[in-house]
Design an enzyme around this catalytic site. Structure first.
Site, short mmCIF file in Angstrom:
data_model
loop_
_atom_site.label_atom_id
_atom_site.label_comp_id
_atom_site.label_asym_id
_atom_site.label_seq_id
_atom_site.Cartn_x
_atom_site.Cartn_y
_atom_site.Cartn_z
N GLY A 1 36.85 38.69 34.88
CA GLY A 1 36.27 39.54 34.39
C GLY A 1 35.99 39.08 33.08
O GLY A 1 36.80 38.86 32.30
N ARG B 1 42.79 33.04 34.58
CA ARG B 1 43.52 34.03 34.02
C ARG B 1 44.78 34.09 34.81
O ARG B 1 44.38 34.40 36.30
CB ARG B 1 42.91 35.38 33.78
N GLU C 1 33.89 43.14 45.12
CA GLU C 1 33.98 43.20 43.62
C GLU C 1 32.64 42.98 43.12
O GLU C 1 32.44 42.41 42.14
CB GLU C 1 35.00 42.03 43.24
N ASN D 1 43.03 33.80 38.59
CA ASN D 1 41.61 34.11 38.78
C ASN D 1 40.89 32.87 38.13
O ASN D 1 40.79 32.65 37.15
CB ASN D 1 41.22 35.73 38.09
N SER E 1 40.81 42.21 42.24
CA SER E 1 40.68 43.67 41.38
C SER E 1 41.47 44.39 42.35
O SER E 1 41.16 45.82 42.19
CB SER E 1 39.11 44.14 41.80
N GLU F 1 49.19 35.35 40.44
CA GLU F 1 48.11 35.08 40.85
C GLU F 1 47.13 34.63 40.04
O GLU F 1 47.66 35.00 38.84
CB GLU F 1 47.15 36.07 41.64
N ASP G 1 48.14 36.15 36.22
CA ASP G 1 48.94 37.25 36.11
C ASP G 1 50.60 36.86 36.51
O ASP G 1 50.97 36.28 37.35
CB ASP G 1 48.51 38.37 36.91
N TYR H 1 39.76 50.02 35.83
CA TYR H 1 38.01 50.16 35.44
C TYR H 1 37.94 51.46 34.97
O TYR H 1 36.82 52.05 35.08
CB TYR H 1 37.24 49.64 36.91
#
Length: 289
Positions: free
Chosen positions: A259, A239, A13, A255, A136, A253, A241, A200
């Protein structure tokens, strides 16, 4: 206070990390902070933290050797202040399988999990295979039969894997900053899965925030993300999900260093609370003054 924004690294990443770090650095400079950027690679992964002068390490690192507690441990040894979660929280949240177990223990539903030893007995498909310690959506497979499942596991090599049922539903994400849930965003890829390309590539995914879901599901997602953030004793921004299917939420999961480009999900969610991108970076830095 001199701030060094560390970005890059040696994980898969790295490119995303550089984008995050650049956006954070530009934000700090706009606000008049004494800040500069440091791009990490295999040659300076250790020396960059020792040789540079800084009062605060702003960590904009994703993946292994950045988000998994190792860099945090190094900074603890050096006696340096740094943003984000500490060693234990970073290491645990980086491991998707371990994080799922913790989420389940505090009452948050998760997808049914399997081990490598279970594959011959799996009869219900599709099945998701993904590395336990990468983000990612790198190395993610959706397998529709046993042959595809075995091939995905073979292609993953010796990596620790999450092998779980594929739940088809609405993809949601919730940002949390210092224990405050920012809101719920719905992710809708235009083609296929929300994979690396969809994440992305401009225009390949639609983002709806606030998510147009039931009030019950919306509040539950906010509550669950906060519970996970606090249960893992996370700091700064996280964050989480989720998948929403038939009004039931399933945690995927979390983070610990999501990002943070100008178009990333957390800054989008922050607007629901009236926060600008600069507000976010300032909130993170101010606590160290």
């Amino acid at each position: 206070m001199k701030i060094a924004v560390f970005m890059g690294g040696i994980s898969s990443e790295k490119e995303v990390s550089v984008r995050t770090g650049t956006a954070i650095l530009n934000s700090l400079l706009r606000q008049g902070y004494d800040a500069y950027g440091v791009v990490l690679d295999k040659n300076n992964l250790l020396s960059a933290f020792i040789d540079n002068e800084y009062d605060l390490a702003y960590l904009a690192l994703h993946g292994e050797y950045g988000e998994d507690g190792r860099i945090q441990g190094l900074l603890d040894i050096l006696g340096k202040k740094y943003t984000g979660s500490g060693v234990t929280s970073s290491a645990v949240s980086m491991d998707k399988d371990l994080t799922k177990k913790i989420a389940q223990s505090v009452g948050v539903s998760v997808a049914r999990s399997y081990t490598r030893n279970d594959i011959d007995n799996i009869v219900e498909f599709p099945i998701v295979v993904k590395p336990s310690t990468e983000g990612s959506t790198v190395g993610l497979y959706v397998c529709h039969n046993k042959e595809e499942l075995k091939e995905a596991i073979k292609n993953s090599g010796d990596k620790d894997l999450v092998i779980e049922e594929f739940i088809k539903g609405e993809e949601l994400t919730v940002g949390v900053i210092e224990g405050e849930a920012l809101g719920v965003l719905k992710i809708t890829p235009k083609i296929g899965l929300y994979d690396y390309k969809s994440k992305y590539t401009v225009g390949m995914t639609e983002y709806e925030y606030p998510a147009k879901i039931s009030e019950k599901a919306y509040q539950e997602a906010m509550e669950y993300a906060t519970i996970i953030h606090n249960s893992l004793k996370m700091k700064g921004i996280s964050r989480s999900d989720f998948i929403l299917k038939d009004e039931k939420l399933y945690f995927l999961e979390v983070n610990s260093c999501p990002g943070m480009t100008e178009t990333s999900l957390v800054p989008k969610l922050a607007t629901l609370k009236g926060y600008t991108f600069d507000d976010l970076t300032r909130k993170i830095v101010e606590k160290f003054k």
